[in-house]
Design a protein around this motif. Sequence first.
Motif: not given
Length: 481
Positions: A334-339, A344-346, A352-353, A450-457
Amino acid sequence: MKNLALHWKILIGMVLGIIWALLSSSMGWSSFTINWIDPFGTIFINLLKLIAVPLVLFSIIGGVANIGDPKSLGRMGGKTLLIYLTTTVFAISLGLILVNTVKPGKLIDEQSRIDNRINYEIWAASQGHTIKDGINYLHDPAFFKRAQEITELTKSDLKEVSVADKLEKAEKQKNTTPLQPLIDIVPDNFFYSLSNNGLMLQIIFFAIFFGVCVLFIPEEQSKPVLNLVNGVNEVFLKMVDLVMQAAPFFVFALLAGVVSKMAGDDIGKVVEIFKGLSWYSLTVLVGLLLMIFVVYPSIMKVFVKKIPYAGFFKAMSPAQTLAFSTSSSAATLPVTMECVEENLGVNKKVSSFVLPIGATVNMDGTSLYQAVAVIFLAQMHMIDLTIQQQLIVVLTTTLASIGSAAVPSAGLVMLIIVLDSVGLNPAWIAIIFPVDRILDMFRTVVNVTGDATVCTIIADGENMLDYHDTKNPTETFDLDS
């Protein structure tokens, strides 16, 4: 004690196990420890092995099948899985490079490693495993004499083992082709594969194949299957939870037994074990820190130029802090998704996917640690794994990471699978237990980063990224509130 967190209880169990091993070595009580305390450690390993196979099976089926309708995944789904897989392979490769360069398992006393090797060969013989590097130290009279000093092995036992090894090796060499490793991945009898932990790659292949097929059948038919898979998976996760509640006692017994077997009545060997353990910890830690501060920012710089180095860590620091303290990607989600969304503006459609899939299949930190741990344990026992065997480690670790539950210490269960895949003793996980908790905290930070990096890319590639530097990143919040 009831108010203590589980990881503190496990740490206390480990410390007491080490103290008992030191005491039994100095007092000559090693045989008592091996006969009356170590069996409880064996029960612990058996329970984890019992759970590991079905947990991997149902976790992978659920992880693949819960992705959704393959037609709706399109370009984003393919890119997500490809990048996650790529970063995992890179993390494992980095771990293998570091452990083969530093060689932490070889930085302990040679006599201790020889005794470890003798114990390994005796264990391999008892389990029907072939010696991985093809060298049999017990055939050397000097080593056999040492084996008799530390075990009750007789020459007749050795002769029987030698004949069995030759017959098994001859049988395996029949009808082999250059593509035999590929053939071995595809099972001809899935139920036979389920009964053999050494055939875990076949189980993983079946799970992925099954999960993909579930995606292609109508929802009204697939939904009951998914409900069953998810329900059974929850049962096995609960089994892990219950076993881990008793882990402090089991860890005490396991650590006391393993150290006593390796050290006997020589307390100096205990010191050597922990000398090697410190080098192992340093190797893993260097690899994890490189992933966090070099690899991911470099990947980000290549694909997403608008987010600065410091800006990314400022945005993700709340999630990274929570990941470090909880050692759970799932609890941090939940915190990763909020950050990712707020700092980061994703776009939420992407986060969510991508992030829930990442919490399931992206275990870069766990994969790196498993690769280093396997080679370190092999080095401690004077086993030189070939390039092909190390590639099996890479493949098994990559696929097993898909089945790693996003909860604390789940990597230990998966490490049993990886050790089994290369014919090494799963009980050796007790050797790395004393430092597992602190390394687990760093591993989880790697996974979340790693999750956040891939999500941003992915978001940037889909034109769904709207990054603006912020001076006040999202604060962490209490998950229990």
